[in-house]
Design a protein around this motif. Sequence first.
Motif, PDB file in Angstrom:
ATOM      1  N   HIS A  60       0.829  -1.210   0.000  1.00 25.21           N
ATOM      2  CA  HIS A  60       0.000   0.000   0.000  1.00 25.21           C
ATOM      3  C   HIS A  60       0.862   1.258   0.000  1.00 25.21           C
ATOM      4  N   ARG A  61       2.132   1.131  -0.434  1.00 25.55           N
ATOM      5  CA  ARG A  61       3.066   2.247  -0.628  1.00 25.55           C
ATOM      6  C   ARG A  61       3.459   2.937   0.670  1.00 25.55           C
ATOM      7  N   ILE A  62       3.376   2.220   1.799  1.00 23.38           N
ATOM      8  CA  ILE A  62       3.839   2.746   3.079  1.00 23.38           C
ATOM      9  C   ILE A  62       5.211   2.127   3.340  1.00 23.38           C
ATOM     10  N   GLY A 104      -3.021  11.737  -3.148  1.00 23.46           N
ATOM     11  CA  GLY A 104      -2.094  10.916  -2.373  1.00 23.46           C
ATOM     12  C   GLY A 104      -1.779  11.471  -1.000  1.00 23.46           C
ATOM     13  N   THR A 105      -2.725  12.192  -0.409  1.00 24.50           N
ATOM     14  CA  THR A 105      -2.495  12.821   0.887  1.00 24.50           C
ATOM     15  C   THR A 105      -2.224  11.807   1.984  1.00 24.50           C
ATOM     16  N   SER A 106      -3.045  10.763   2.084  1.00 23.58           N
ATOM     17  CA  SER A 106      -2.915   9.793   3.184  1.00 23.58           C
ATOM     18  C   SER A 106      -1.596   9.041   3.116  1.00 23.58           C
ATOM     19  N   VAL A 107      -1.196   8.610   1.935  1.00 26.99           N
ATOM     20  CA  VAL A 107       0.079   7.910   1.784  1.00 26.99           C
ATOM     21  C   VAL A 107       1.231   8.827   2.186  1.00 26.99           C
ATOM     22  N   THR A 108       1.167  10.083   1.777  1.00 25.33           N
ATOM     23  CA  THR A 108       2.215  11.041   2.134  1.00 25.33           C
ATOM     24  C   THR A 108       2.258  11.267   3.641  1.00 25.33           C
ATOM     25  N   ALA A 109       1.091  11.446   4.273  1.00 24.05           N
ATOM     26  CA  ALA A 109       1.031  11.719   5.716  1.00 24.05           C
ATOM     27  C   ALA A 109       1.576  10.548   6.526  1.00 24.05           C
ATOM     28  N   ILE A 110       1.197   9.330   6.164  1.00 21.36           N
ATOM     29  CA  ILE A 110       1.646   8.155   6.920  1.00 21.36           C
ATOM     30  C   ILE A 110       3.145   7.968   6.773  1.00 21.36           C
ATOM     31  N   ASN A 111       3.653   8.082   5.557  1.00 17.13           N
ATOM     32  CA  ASN A 111       5.100   7.934   5.348  1.00 17.13           C
ATOM     33  C   ASN A 111       5.886   9.029   6.061  1.00 17.13           C
ATOM     34  N   LEU A 112       5.377  10.245   6.052  1.00 17.09           N
ATOM     35  CA  LEU A 112       6.056  11.335   6.753  1.00 17.09           C
ATOM     36  C   LEU A 112       6.075  11.066   8.255  1.00 17.09           C
ATOM     37  N   ALA A 113       4.966  10.553   8.806  1.00 17.03           N
ATOM     38  CA  ALA A 113       4.910  10.226  10.234  1.00 17.03           C
ATOM     39  C   ALA A 113       5.928   9.146  10.590  1.00 17.03           C
ATOM     40  N   VAL A 224       2.432  23.285   6.781  1.00 19.65           N
ATOM     41  CA  VAL A 224       1.441  22.725   5.863  1.00 19.65           C
ATOM     42  C   VAL A 224       2.178  22.006   4.741  1.00 19.65           C
ATOM     43  N   VAL A 225       1.788  20.752   4.493  1.00 20.45           N
ATOM     44  CA  VAL A 225       2.298  20.003   3.342  1.00 20.45           C
ATOM     45  C   VAL A 225       1.144  19.882   2.354  1.00 20.45           C
ATOM     46  N   LEU A 226       1.276  20.517   1.218  1.00 22.09           N
ATOM     47  CA  LEU A 226       0.248  20.486   0.186  1.00 22.09           C
ATOM     48  C   LEU A 226       0.665  19.493  -0.894  1.00 22.09           C
ATOM     49  N   VAL A 227      -0.110  18.429  -1.056  1.00 20.11           N
ATOM     50  CA  VAL A 227       0.203  17.372  -2.020  1.00 20.11           C
ATOM     51  C   VAL A 227      -0.558  17.646  -3.307  1.00 20.11           C
ATOM     52  N   VAL A 228       0.167  17.832  -4.392  1.00 19.87           N
ATOM     53  CA  VAL A 228      -0.457  18.052  -5.694  1.00 19.87           C
ATOM     54  C   VAL A 228      -0.088  16.892  -6.609  1.00 19.87           C
ATOM     55  N   ALA A 229      -0.995  16.537  -7.497  1.00 22.36           N
ATOM     56  CA  ALA A 229      -0.798  15.382  -8.377  1.00 22.36           C
ATOM     57  C   ALA A 229      -0.482  15.853  -9.786  1.00 22.36           C
ATOM     58  N   VAL A 254       4.391  19.120  -2.297  1.00 16.87           N
ATOM     59  CA  VAL A 254       4.873  17.819  -2.757  1.00 16.87           C
ATOM     60  C   VAL A 254       4.220  17.507  -4.096  1.00 16.87           C
ATOM     61  N   LEU A 255       5.035  17.272  -5.117  1.00 16.89           N
ATOM     62  CA  LEU A 255       4.534  16.871  -6.424  1.00 16.89           C
ATOM     63  C   LEU A 255       4.482  15.346  -6.449  1.00 16.89           C
ATOM     64  N   ASN A 256       3.274  14.816  -6.514  1.00 19.85           N
ATOM     65  CA  ASN A 256       3.051  13.371  -6.473  1.00 19.85           C
ATOM     66  C   ASN A 256       2.646  12.858  -7.862  1.00 19.85           C
ATOM     67  N   LYS A 257       2.819  11.562  -8.052  1.00 21.25           N
ATOM     68  CA  LYS A 257       2.408  10.882  -9.285  1.00 21.25           C
ATOM     69  C   LYS A 257       3.148  11.406 -10.520  1.00 21.25           C
ATOM     70  N   ALA A 258       4.370  11.879 -10.305  1.00 25.56           N
ATOM     71  CA  ALA A 258       5.196  12.321 -11.435  1.00 25.56           C
ATOM     72  C   ALA A 258       6.066  11.173 -11.928  1.00 25.56           C
ATOM     73  N   GLN A 259       6.602  11.309 -13.109  1.00 25.51           N
ATOM     74  CA  GLN A 259       7.504  10.290 -13.633  1.00 25.51           C
ATOM     75  C   GLN A 259       8.815  10.337 -12.876  1.00 25.51           C
ATOM     76  N   ARG A 260       9.498   9.181 -12.807  1.00 22.53           N
ATOM     77  CA  ARG A 260      10.773   9.117 -12.098  1.00 22.53           C
ATOM     78  C   ARG A 260      11.800   9.994 -12.798  1.00 22.53           C
ATOM     79  N   HIS A 261      12.628  10.654 -11.937  1.00 22.46           N
ATOM     80  CA  HIS A 261      13.681  11.502 -12.515  1.00 22.46           C
ATOM     81  C   HIS A 261      15.020  11.262 -11.837  1.00 22.46           C
ATOM     82  N   GLY A 262      15.174  10.169 -11.071  1.00 23.12           N
ATOM     83  CA  GLY A 262      16.477   9.813 -10.530  1.00 23.12           C
ATOM     84  C   GLY A 262      16.783  10.321  -9.158  1.00 23.12           C
ATOM     85  N   LEU A 263      15.782  10.932  -8.454  1.00 26.00           N
ATOM     86  CA  LEU A 263      16.024  11.436  -7.105  1.00 26.00           C
ATOM     87  C   LEU A 263      16.351  10.303  -6.159  1.00 26.00           C
TER      88      LEU A 263
END
Length: 263
Positions: A60-62, A104-113, A224-229, A254-263
């Motif tokens: 579940h991406r956690i 993707g707010t919930s996934v971001t919040a749980i992983n950040l926690a 505030v963490v603002l998750v944008v897709a 946070v830019l979510n659901k973007a293509q991988r760029h090597g970060l």
Amino acid sequence: MEMMKTITAHSRLDADADAVNLRSTSPVGRPHPEQPASAETFPRDPTHVHGLSLTYLEGHRIVACRSNHRITRVYDILRNQITQARKGSGSLMIAVTAPACGCGTSVTAINLAFSFARSTTGGVLLVDGNGAAPAAGSLLGLAPLSDPPRDRHLGGHVRLDAQGVRLDLLRPACGQERKPPPHQLADDLEQVRQVLQPAVIVVDLPPMLGFDEAPPIVAAADVVVLVVAAGQSTRAEVAVCQTYFQPHQTVQVVLNKAQRHGL
């Protein structure tokens, strides 16, 4: 989640705002000398410790409970940027929200926690603040609340353990059929701050546009963490969200659901 940005709160989004600013200290909670009488009704200790399955979490991406996972570094960068920019002492409240559903707010919040739980002394509290559509429980593999209390918005209090990485979770006590007043969650969170005294509170909120629950918490938060897709959120939506931010706040995008760029 592919990248993070820092923006300054103001009335409208600058046309060329595109700077990336990655910045860590360990926030330590400070006890409050007094507690209101209403705080006595809030449970100080969780009902039990719930062991989590790493296999289920990864499905579940956690992943940020594992320091060696390739995605964990992204959340650790976000954590460090938040802690380096914090001001003052006491519990650090982080509101995680989005312009609209599906970012993707919930996934971001749980992983950040979990990222904070791996590095912070003093305790980390994750709050599922989306009473209408709570997602934290299912993402963590928890059963629904069987008998939530009816006198407050936040109900089930459980301590989570992911192979030694621990944090506390508070889940909402109501759904669509029992929607609380917009400021009820803010009042409950103030009780949580005074009774549990965690070093960090991460609040998973519903989207800001079209929901009344998010703005009061966003206004009260330190960060505030603002998750944008990518391909979904619009610049106009981000501009409207920005009108709710306070001048003193640190805001991370946070830019979510973007293509991988090597970060």
